[in-house]
Design a protein around this motif. Structure first.
Motif, short mmCIF file in Angstrom:
data_model
loop_
_atom_site.label_atom_id
_atom_site.label_comp_id
_atom_site.label_asym_id
_atom_site.label_seq_id
_atom_site.Cartn_x
_atom_site.Cartn_y
_atom_site.Cartn_z
N SER A 103 0.80 -1.22 0.00
CA SER A 103 0.00 0.00 0.00
C SER A 103 0.84 1.28 0.00
O SER A 103 0.28 2.37 0.10
N ASN A 104 2.16 1.13 -0.07
CA ASN A 104 3.09 2.26 -0.06
C ASN A 104 3.06 3.08 1.24
O ASN A 104 3.58 4.18 1.27
N GLU A 105 2.41 2.58 2.26
CA GLU A 105 2.41 3.24 3.56
C GLU A 105 2.50 2.17 4.65
O GLU A 105 1.85 1.13 4.55
N ALA A 106 3.28 2.44 5.67
CA ALA A 106 3.28 1.55 6.83
C ALA A 106 1.92 1.66 7.51
O ALA A 106 1.27 2.70 7.44
N GLN A 107 1.47 0.59 8.12
CA GLN A 107 0.13 0.56 8.71
C GLN A 107 0.18 0.26 10.19
O GLN A 107 1.03 -0.49 10.66
N ILE A 108 -0.78 0.83 10.90
CA ILE A 108 -1.04 0.49 12.29
C ILE A 108 -2.25 -0.43 12.28
O ILE A 108 -3.20 -0.20 11.54
N GLU A 109 -2.22 -1.47 13.08
CA GLU A 109 -3.36 -2.39 13.15
C GLU A 109 -3.65 -2.71 14.61
O GLU A 109 -2.75 -2.98 15.40
N TRP A 110 -4.93 -2.65 14.96
CA TRP A 110 -5.34 -3.00 16.32
C TRP A 110 -5.60 -4.50 16.39
O TRP A 110 -6.20 -5.09 15.48
N VAL A 111 -5.14 -5.12 17.46
CA VAL A 111 -5.22 -6.57 17.64
C VAL A 111 -5.85 -6.85 19.00
O VAL A 111 -5.61 -6.14 19.97
N LEU A 112 -6.65 -7.90 19.05
CA LEU A 112 -7.28 -8.33 20.30
C LEU A 112 -6.87 -9.77 20.58
O LEU A 112 -7.01 -10.64 19.71
N TYR A 113 -6.34 -10.01 21.76
CA TYR A 113 -6.14 -11.38 22.23
C TYR A 113 -7.32 -11.69 23.12
O TYR A 113 -7.60 -10.97 24.08
N TYR A 114 -8.03 -12.74 22.79
CA TYR A 114 -9.22 -13.10 23.55
C TYR A 114 -9.30 -14.63 23.59
O TYR A 114 -9.23 -15.28 22.56
N ASN A 115 -9.42 -15.15 24.79
CA ASN A 115 -9.52 -16.59 24.98
C ASN A 115 -8.32 -17.31 24.32
O ASN A 115 -8.50 -18.30 23.62
N LYS A 116 -7.14 -16.75 24.53
CA LYS A 116 -5.87 -17.31 24.06
C LYS A 116 -5.74 -17.34 22.54
O LYS A 116 -4.93 -18.07 21.99
N ARG A 117 -6.56 -16.54 21.84
CA ARG A 117 -6.47 -16.47 20.38
C ARG A 117 -6.27 -15.03 19.95
O ARG A 117 -6.74 -14.11 20.60
N ARG A 118 -5.61 -14.85 18.83
CA ARG A 118 -5.33 -13.53 18.29
C ARG A 118 -6.34 -13.20 17.18
O ARG A 118 -6.56 -14.01 16.28
N TYR A 119 -6.94 -12.03 17.28
CA TYR A 119 -7.88 -11.56 16.27
C TYR A 119 -7.50 -10.14 15.88
O TYR A 119 -7.12 -9.35 16.74
N THR A 120 -7.64 -9.80 14.62
CA THR A 120 -7.54 -8.39 14.28
C THR A 120 -8.85 -7.74 14.70
O THR A 120 -9.92 -8.39 14.69
N VAL A 121 -8.79 -6.50 15.09
CA VAL A 121 -10.00 -5.80 15.49
C VAL A 121 -10.98 -5.73 14.31
O VAL A 121 -12.18 -5.87 14.49
N SER A 122 -10.46 -5.59 13.11
CA SER A 122 -11.33 -5.58 11.92
C SER A 122 -12.15 -6.87 11.81
O SER A 122 -13.33 -6.83 11.49
N SER A 123 -11.52 -8.01 12.09
CA SER A 123 -12.25 -9.28 12.00
C SER A 123 -13.28 -9.39 13.11
O SER A 123 -14.36 -9.94 12.90
N VAL A 124 -12.99 -8.87 14.30
CA VAL A 124 -13.96 -8.90 15.40
C VAL A 124 -15.17 -8.03 15.06
O VAL A 124 -16.32 -8.43 15.29
N ILE A 125 -14.92 -6.88 14.48
CA ILE A 125 -16.02 -6.00 14.07
C ILE A 125 -16.91 -6.71 13.06
O ILE A 125 -18.14 -6.69 13.17
N ARG A 126 -16.31 -7.38 12.08
CA ARG A 126 -17.10 -8.14 11.09
C ARG A 126 -17.89 -9.26 11.75
O ARG A 126 -19.05 -9.50 11.41
N MET A 127 -17.26 -9.97 12.69
CA MET A 127 -17.96 -11.06 13.38
C MET A 127 -19.18 -10.54 14.14
O MET A 127 -20.26 -11.15 14.10
N ILE A 128 -19.03 -9.43 14.84
CA ILE A 128 -20.14 -8.86 15.61
C ILE A 128 -21.23 -8.36 14.67
O ILE A 128 -22.42 -8.59 14.91
N ASP A 129 -20.85 -7.72 13.57
CA ASP A 129 -21.82 -7.24 12.60
C ASP A 129 -22.61 -8.40 11.99
O ASP A 129 -23.85 -8.34 11.89
#
Length: 154
Positions: A103-129
């Motif tokens: 993408s020609n830019e470095a990125q910041i990404e939010w991550v959630l560890y929940y129940n010993k598993r790693r999720y991107t915050v984007s994927s958690v938002i999609r799951m809840i939606d």
């Protein structure tokens, strides 16, 4: 909910050049989870006849467990006397150096560890939606329409 979802998605991953990303991304995500959790109570209050069916649908979803856990942490953040349900829960910001390649830019990404598993915050938002779309459809509600019994009279 749609507005909060869009804001949370935009904050979950963005260019690292923005001013102090640690200030904004987690707030938007936590706010989204809080509203997504509160929606159950609002529906139960406004349409008590569907409350049991709604709960059956929600309580079988892993996304509901995550949403509920996150919302409760937000609400009771100052009450550290109570041990969290998931002691491994952690929300943090990470730098994705490979993003610069595609993408020609470095990125910041939010991550959630929940129940010993790693999720991107984007994927958690999609799951809840998706969870809410499925739950509303299962009880006969269209997420794009407000039923007459839930409308606020003017």
């Amino acid at each position: 909910m749609k507005r909060l979802k869009e804001r949370a998605e935009a904050s979950a991953r963005y260019p690292a050049s923005k001013d102090d990303p640690s200030i904004r991304g987690d707030d938007d995500f936590l706010c989204y989870c809080l509203w997504a959790h509160s929606m159950r109570e609002w529906i139960r209050h406004d349409c008590p006849k569907i409350a049991e069916d709604l709960d059956k649908q929600l309580f079988q979803e892993m996304a509901w467990d995550m949403c509920r856990g996150i919302a409760n942490r937000v609400r009771h953040f100052d009450q550290l006397k109570f041990p969290p349900k998931d002691k491994y829960w952690r929300l943090f910001c990470t730098y994705d150096p490979l993003a610069k390649i595609y993408s020609n830019e470095a990125q910041i990404e939010w991550v959630l560890y929940y129940n010993k598993r790693r999720y991107t915050v984007s994927s958690v938002i999609r799951m809840i939606d998706e969870m809410w779309a499925n739950a509303l459809a299962s009880i006969g509600l269209d997420p794009n329409e407000v039923p007459d019994e839930m409308r606020v009279s003017k």
